[in-house]
Design an enzyme around this catalytic site. Structure first.
Site, PDB file in Angstrom:
ATOM      1  N   ASP A 551       0.865  -1.160   0.000  1.00  0.00           N
ATOM      2  CA  ASP A 551       0.000   0.000   0.000  1.00  0.00           C
ATOM      3  C   ASP A 551       0.910   1.221   0.000  1.00  0.00           C
ATOM      4  O   ASP A 551       2.096   1.109   0.310  1.00  0.00           O
ATOM      5  CB  ASP A 551      -0.839  -0.079   1.284  1.00  0.00           C
ATOM      6  N   LYS A 552       0.393   2.383  -0.361  1.00  0.00           N
ATOM      7  CA  LYS A 552       1.300   3.528  -0.347  1.00  0.00           C
ATOM      8  C   LYS A 552       1.128   4.373   0.909  1.00  0.00           C
ATOM      9  O   LYS A 552       2.028   4.460   1.731  1.00  0.00           O
ATOM     10  CB  LYS A 552       1.086   4.397  -1.591  1.00  0.00           C
TER      11      LYS A 552
END
Lengths: 1267, 312
Positions: A551-552
């Site tokens: 995920d960022k």
């Protein structure tokens, strides 16, 4: 009867049914006749929580049952049963029952201890006391017939007179006795004992309360819950009339009657639907509330109020900052959402574990083959030879062939039972937990968080509203810390970057520093946080990771949003955090006073835009404001973006004060302004926007403020075709009808610019709504609210109607800083041959930019972009890329052919591809082009998926996992990553600002992304090496030792006579050789950590899975077989014709032969471990040499116990007195170990592995340094 | 909340918890390995030679007698045997049985050690060890308990063997010292004369009996029978072996031998151990030399980065 019970729960998927909960009525709070009472009681569960697996009575049986589900245990039970039949068994029962008992006993003790801990926790929560409203005792009267449906009229009025008011009161009862329908009072800082509907709170204005749900979902920020106006207004009277006597207050409760229809218990924490049918007492109808009553449809008697998750306080949460609340219990005990959520996530097993199971079965098959061979040969030998041996007394009563076969079969079944490594499974279990422990101890994976107790930011603060919220007492200290933690402005990041090797001294001094600072004062406090291992089963799986899905936000980035820039009305403001916006308003208004500008909306367009921009930021959010000791507002919100917006507007003197009583109070400069909050449409990941409808109290105008992602907002803007319609059109209402195409274009341009800088953008927009139009809408809205079916869909549709034709104000650009060490970590992981995928909801430009900044993308690599909005387009793009790839590959091949240059390999390696794909294209890919996409993606060393919805996240992981069959790892921090985390082979949660949902669903929970490379390439690698060594050795040692005994059958007439002493057989697995595999699995390091830190490519050696294959086990089993053959036949040659032992002509016999054999086989088996171990710390030394010593001690003990072990009496002592014995032991050890040693040397010397070369290099350098 | 609690429990920065304990990380470098191999060779070959040497000095004569036509079962016979060289005392006289499964499971366990220590055992559950020979007729009658019970004790070798010199004078042989001292001291005690059961014999301290009771390792075995301490000087020339053949072995294709043997510090004639040492010694030595030559010709520089894959 709409009452739920266990059976009916199964129906909940098919149709929605709602249980009715009646409160404050007669007969045990329910409307049922006496005969049904018992039944009803059983329908609702009581509130006693029991998370224990066992009770003290069923523990033994249930635990044994659980344990004997494991097939190895069943196997050993069968063996034990066989050993109990002396007719058949070659073994003493103790040889199998003792080890089995030990294993079962240890497991049972562990289970019992864990269960006892749960029991104690349950008990403490079950016995907490709560104030429950006690119903008045009814005066006996005719019973009502039971209700058959919810529409049955409520009880007649006359009945109400028939109770004894005196007996009604609030009474302390234990949590476990709380029942559904009880009215409960909860005080500040009390935990909530069941799921309750909030009726009213001490906050008089709007019945709001604050709740901390960290135990439930780990989110430490306070959540706001709001009671319904109707119920709250009733209670308000009670609370207001503080002068009234208690009894009179209680009378009020009696008047509160009704029923609640709600959903069946389910595990969704964030959704709740229900309606409250409140019986209205006419006298109590409050005239002030007409406006609020808009929401309710008033029938003659019953007020129906819709209930949602906003009113549902969940068990496990704690009331904060609220003096007290009243509520009705709706779900109890195991029906609570907390209990329903406590199911553990799907258990994952590692590849190695699955292979072990199969290997054990393989060994079992091998054993069965031996058993069958032995049975055949044994039967033949018995028939031909031993039956003729008069001294065996078989002639007297010879067994039939069938009986001989059966007896021989079972005898050998037991005889060879130990070929199956009995203790392996329990050893591995202990080993993995210990490995997990060491991971958790690891300081290099810990994180030091400085928590500032004082705000660094100072600004003017109006103290007027301070009193209201300042009921923080000592108990809230903890809370404040958490708030401040959220609002940190500076942050300490431990400088332990993974790519740097850190000397011990460095680390020490760093830790010392921390000690100093934490001791030096109260100003700031350092909190050490450590990673947690939730599923140590997967320790070795970490070493096989091929794909990482990350995920960022919050994972790669800090998730500490900083408002960087904004574009308002087509104009960029570079530093809004330095009051630039305020200055904009101030500077240009020479003719007007500041306050005037604010109220009038300013002179210039810019000013008007800025003002609306700031109002939008201060009002359109779901944050909660609180004041700290210094009276500074602190905001809490599940979304860090909102906090940064609010902080920015605060710096520009637009301060959000409070949301109370359906009003939003903001402070503009020094003037307070109040908006009435008419409705708010909250942010969801599907909607990707949020809107509020406000009424300006001064002007009575209604505005809608909206903010959201540009993808959804752009289409909702008012498209004004008339381009000429510009500046002139501004009227006093601000920007209402002002919508310049130019501004939209400019803003779009700005958004792109911001994205290219890697900033997160949000679009702010607004519109004015006519009062009539709104009222119409609101009526519809209320009618929907009261229906239960399809409520959400209908509301969504209504919201869509309203959120249209918006006027663009501007956009915000928020920076989410990359976490420390992220680029280095990603580079390290890519170099470790791990493919890294970033899955983010960001715009493509932002994502690519982040990709470059975190070194996932590199300018030297070729970048493919798939960005399509139709099926055909998508297919075409995919085909293009495939052709492109083929071309490149052909070129490379040609190059290779043309110039037979070895360096081409190098070129090929450098030719990395990266892929960027957006969520929309993924839709088509999931539908049709999975194979095409994957054929590209497999060749790319990094992939970025942008604009991806949470559902797609897990779909991507699933697709890759299914197709490549490689080990996938997901890492994320938010609730939207949970599905992805659970889908992947290994799920890793980052414990971040978005709560702990991700980390609770994960197998490993980290604090920082940069710890990932250490977890995988160091701990994962070591775990793999260690477990492989431990497993190999376990198979080897059992095979070697017990196959010798099998070979003895050849010379014992296939009678399954044991060669070794019973005591040695019993203690072989449990004591003598128990320690080396355990220590191997704890301390072994094939390569020093520092070498691994510098050489990411070494990970390849474990990643390909060659450390542990079936071949590995086969090889160790074959090695064991070699050794046992050599050892047995050596022994046979020595004891040919019963060898004369010493110069006194003594003969040894079976006992001496067994003692010789046990000695040299045990010692060489232990020394084999010594040959395998490459990392000798003093504990390992103790373990190996101690085990040899342990064997000698056991042999000496059995040697001296005449009555219980006459067979081995003085045997070992006699051996020890023989010169021959020592010569034999030494030579046999050499014979069995020299081949292993030689092959090890040849392999290391002539076919060295990469890691070994680097390890040698490291050791030599170390020696040089020392010299 | 649990997480907060954990964080307050700060793992100690100890070498153990951080897995940084001082450790020895051995790598197999050519030098020590070659030296070790050569040293093993140099040490083992002489040891092997010494063992073979002393094993060769042991004189052993194995004389089968059950196939002698004069020595049929139930007969007394004399076999003349000529010793090629003289045997220095002490000379050990063994009897040897072939194809006799004294290590058969059924046989090995069929004894009662309590009874053999002179204890009257009347509890049948304890006597179960002795199966299938507990009582004379298989009943559970205390008075019919066999003393001693069990297969081993009821199949004692009962041939008697004596030696005489060429002139027919009996050679003085000792029985004392043929059994293990620990067996004599603790494991075997005479059964009370008037003890319970049918007493076949009660003299459990008889060393011949004790020797028989220590079951053999392999189906071909020998057991110490008598010792010649050399009162008449070394044995030499022709000796008469007088045998009273009573023990039936023909039914199971067994063979009976008389063994005369001297001993050395290593025990009896024992070729295996010496050859094992020599072979292992030679193998190690050769390996050492081969590795040394290989190292001399084309040494691999330890830890040199030039062998790394990406540098090739």
């Amino acid at each position: 009867m709409k009452i739920f019970n266990k059976k009916k729960r199964n129906l909940k998927k098919k149709r929605t049914t709602y249980p009715n909960i009646y409160f404050n009525t007669f007969k045990n709070n329910f409307f049922f006749s006496n005969n049904n009472e018992k039944k009803i009681k059983s329908l609702f569960s009581d509130n006693e929580i029991s998370t224990t697996k066992y009770t003290r009575y069923n523990f033994i049986f249930k635990n044994l049952f659980e344990q004997f589900k494991k097939y190895t245990n069943i196997y050993f039970v069968i063996v034990s049963v066989i050993t109990l039949i002396p007719e058949v068994s070659p073994l003493d029962p103790s040889t199998t029952i003792l080890p089995l008992g030990l294993i079962v006993g240890l497991t049972a003790i562990k289970e019992a201890y864990e269960d006892f801990k749960r029991y104690r926790a349950d008990k403490s929560s079950n016995y907490k006391e709560y104030l429950i409203y006690q119903l008045p005792k009814p005066i006996p009267q005719q019973q009502q017939p039971p209700l058959s449906s919810s529409t049955t009229p409520l009880p007649q009025k006359q009945q109400q007179e028939n109770y004894d008011i005196e007996s009604s009161k609030f009474k302390l009862i234990k949590s476990k006795n709380i029942k559904v329908g009880d009215i409960i009072k909860i005080d500040n800082n009390q935990s909530i004992p069941a799921d309750i509907i909030l009726l009213s709170s001490s906050s008089l204005g709007d019945g709001v309360c604050f709740v901390e749900t960290s135990e439930l979902d780990g989110e430490s920020n306070l959540k706001i819950f709001k009671s319904c106006n109707e119920t709250h207004s009733k209670f308000k009277n009670i609370s207001l009339n503080l002068n009234e006597s208690q009894q009179e207050q209680q009378q009020q409760f009696i008047k509160l009657k009704g029923n609640i229809q709600c959903e069946f218990p389910n595990n969704n924490l964030y959704k709740f639907k229900g309606i409250l049918n409140l019986e209205n007492d006419n006298e109590n109808n409050n005239n002030d509330n007409i406006e609020e009553n808009l929401k309710t449809t008033t029938t003659t008697e019953i007020t129906t109020i819709s209930l949602s998750e906003k009113q549902l306080l969940l068990r496990g949460s704690t009331l904060r900052n609220t003096e007290f609340i009243y509520g009705i219990v709706v779900y109890c005990g195991r029906d609570t959402k907390l209990s329903l959520n406590q199911k553990s996530p799907p258990s994952k097993y590692s590849t190695v574990e699955k292979m072990i199971s199969k290997s054990v079965i393989g060994i079992f098959i091998f054993k069965m083959i031996l058993v069958i061979i032995s049975t055949i040969v044994g039967t033949l030998v018995t028939e031909r030879t031993t039956n003729k041996s008069w001294y065996l007394w078989i002639n007297e009563e010879p067994d039939s062939i069938g009986l001989v076969i059966v007896k021989t079969f079972f005898a050998y079944f037991a005889y060879l039972s130990f070929l199956v490594p009995m203790s392996l499974l329990i050893t591995l279990e202990i080993v993995k937990v210990s490995q997990g422990g060491f991971m958790q101890f690891d300081l290099l994976m810990s994180y030091k968080e400085k928590q500032y107790r004082k705000q660094l930011l100072q600004y003017e603060q109006n103290q007027n509203n301070q009193n209201q919220n300042q009921n923080q007492n000592n108990g809230d200290l903890e809370l404040q810390q958490q708030q401040q933690q959220q609002k940190q402005f500076t942050k300490s990041i431990s400088s332990t970057s993974i790519s740097k090797s850190i000397s011990k001294d460095n680390l020490k001094s760093e830790i010392l520093k921390d000690d100093d600072s934490s001791g030096s004062g109260r100003e700031n406090k350092i909190v050490h946080k450590y990673m947690t291992v939730k599923n140590s089963n997967l320790n070795d799986e970490l070493a096989l990771v091929k794909y990482i899905f990350s995920d960022k936000t919050g994972t790669l980035t800090e998730n500490k949003m900083i408002f960087k820039k904004c574009s308002i009305g087509g104009k960029i403001y570079q530093s809004p955090n330095e009051s630039q916006l305020l200055n904009e308003i101030k500077n240009k208004s020479s003719s007007m006073e500041l306050e005037e500008i604010v109220s009038e909306g300013g002179e210039t367009i810019d000013q008007k835009f800025v003002k609306e921009f700031l109002i939008n930021m201060t009002t359109c959010h779901s944050a909660v404001s609180e004041l700290d000791q210094d009276g500074i507002a602190i905001y809490q919100s599940p979304s860090p973006d909102e906090i940064s917006l609010l902080n920015c507007s605060k710096l520009n003197q637009f301060i959000f004060k409070e949301r109370n009583n359906g009003e939003i109070k903001i402070q503009i400069l020094k003037k307070e302004k109040t908006f009435k909050l008419l409705t708010s449409m909250d942010f969801t990941s599907e909607r990707r926007r949020m809107s509020v409808v406000l009424k300006d109290i001064e002007t009575n105008k209604i505005y809608l403020y909206s903010k959201g992602a540009d993808s959804v907002m752009m289409s909702r803007l008012k498209q004004d075709n008339n381009i000429n319609n510009n500046n002139n059109n501004i009227n006093n209402n601000g920007l209402i009808n002002y919508n310049n195409q130019l501004i939209i274009e400019k803003t779009t341009q700005h958004i792109k610019e911001f994205s290219n800088e890697g900033l997160r953008t949000l679009i702010l927009a607004m519109k004015e709504i006519e009062i009539d139009q709104f009222n119409q809408w609101f009526e519809k809205y209320n009618s929907i609210l009261n229906s239960i079916e399809n409520r959400e869909e209908q509301i969504e549709e209504l919201n869509n109607q309203l959120e249209n034709d918006l006027t663009l104000i501007g956009c915000t650009a928020i920076e989410d800083k990359l976490q420390d060490g992220v680029p280095e970590t990603i580079e390290f992981l890519l170099n470790s041959n791990i493919k890294v995928w970033i899955i983010t909801g960001d715009k493509q430009e932002t994502a690519i930019n982040i990709g470059y900044s975190c070194k996932l993308l590199s300018h030297s690599n070729q970048l493919f972009i798939i960005n399509s909005n139709s099926r055909d387009n998508c297919e075409q793009q995919l085909n293009n890329i495939i052709n492109n790839l083929n071309e490149i590959e052909n070129n490379n091949n040609n190059n290779l052919n043309n110039s037979n240059n070895n360096n081409n390999n190098l070129n090929n390696n450098n030719n990395n591809y990266s892929l960027v794909i957006d969520g929309e294209s993924l839709i088509f890919i999931f539908l049709e082009f999975e194979n095409k996409f994957l054929s590209i993606a497999k060749k790319c060393h990094s992939v970025i998926c942008c604009r991806v919805t949470p559902i797609q996240k897990s779909l991507i992981v699933k697709m890759v996992k299914k197709d490549t069959k490689e080990v996938c790892l997901s890492i994320g921090d938010g609730a939207n990553d949970v599905s992805m985390i659970q889908e992947a082979n290994i799920g890793i949660g980052i414990f971040g600002n978005e709560g702990s949902q991700a980390s609770r669903a994960s197998d490993y929970s980290l604090l920082r992304f940069r710890h990932l490379s250490r977890l995988i390439t160091i701990h994962g690698r070591y775990s793999m090496i260690r477990n492989a060594a431990c497993i190999r050795y376990s198979f080897y040692k059992n095979m070697t030792f017990f196959f010798i005994q099998f070979l003895f059958s050849i010379h014992s007439g296939w009678s399954s006579q044991t060669l070794f002493d019973d005591a040695i057989i019993t203690s072989f697995n449990t004591v003598i050789t128990a320690i080396p595999p355990y220590f191997m699995a704890l301390f072994e390091k094939d390569v020093n950590e520092r070498v691994l830190e510098k050489n990411p490519h070494l990970f390849l050696e474990v990643q390909n899975g060659k450390q542990f294959q079936y071949l590995t086990i086969a090889r160790s089993v074959l090695g064991g077989l070699y050794q046992s053959v050599v050892m047995y036949f050596g022994l046979y040659l020595l004891f040919l014709d019963d060898n004369i032992l010493n110069q006194y002509g003594k003969i040894g016999g079976l006992a001496i032969m067994g003692s010789y054999c046990a000695s040299f086989s045990v010692i060489s088996i232990l020394l084999q471990a010594a040959l395998d171990i490459k990392y000798w710390n003093f504990i390992v030394h103790i373990g190996i040499w101690g085990s040899i010593l342990l064997y000698i001690i056991i042999a000496l003990i059995t040697n001296s116990m005449l009555p219980s072990m006459p067979q081995s009496y003085q045997v070992f002592n006699f051996s020890l007195s023989l010169l021959q014995f020592y010569l034999m032991v030494i030579i046999m050890i050499f014979i069995s170990l020299i081949p292993t040693f030689t092959s090890k040397y040849i392999k290391q010397q002539f076919y060295p592995s990469q890691s070994q070369l680097l390890q040698e290099n490291y050791i030599l350098n170390k020696r040089k340094r020392r010299n | 909340m649990a997480i907060d609690k954990d964080s307050s429990k700060r793992p100690a920065n100890t070498a153990f918890k951080q897995q940084r304990l001082k450790a020895w990380e051995p790598i197999l470098t050519p030098g020590p390995v070659i030296i070790a191999f050569i040293v093993i060779g140099i040490v083992f070959i002489p040891i092997g030679a010494a063992i073979i040497n002393s094993s060769n000095k042991v004189l052993e004569h194995v004389i089968r007698y059950d196939d002698n036509p004069n020595c049929q079962l139930g007969q007394k016979c004399t076999i003349n045997y000529t010793l090629p060289t003289e045997m220095e005392s002490p000379v050990y006289l063994y009897y040897k049985l072939d194809n006799f499964y004294q290590n058969h499971r059924r046989y090995v366990k069929s004894r009662n050690d309590d009874q053999l220590r002179g204890i009257e055992v009347t509890d049948f559950s304890k006597l179960k060890d002795c199966e299938p020979l507990i009582t004379t007729d298989g009943s559970e009658d205390v008075n019919k308990i066999l003393v001693p019970c069990g297969l081993i004790a009821n199949s004692v070798f009962n041939d008697s063997i004596s030696l005489a010199d060429a002139s027919g004078n009996l050679i003085n042989l000792t029985k004392k010292g043929i059994a293990w001292q620990s067996d004599i001291d603790k494991k075997f005690k005479n059964y009370p004369e008037n003890g319970v059961g049918v007493i076949n014999f009660s003299n459990f301290e008889d060393e011949d009996f004790i020797v028989w009771m220590r079951t053999a390792a392999l189906p071909d075995f020998k057991k110490l029978y008598r010792i010649y301490h050399g009162q008449n000087g070394p044995l030499s020339g022709t000796i008469q072996i007088r045998i009273d053949n009573k023990y039936p072995v023909a039914s199971f294709d067994g063979k009976k031998y008389v063994v005369l043997s001297t001993t050395s510090w290593i025990g009896g004639k024992n070729p295996f151990l010496g050859y094992a040492y020599i072979i292992v010694g030679i193998i190690c030595f050769v390996q050492g030399v081969v590795f040394a030559i290989k190292h001399k010709i084309s040494p691999r520089v330890l830890g040199s980065p030039k062998y790394l894959e990406w540098n090739k």
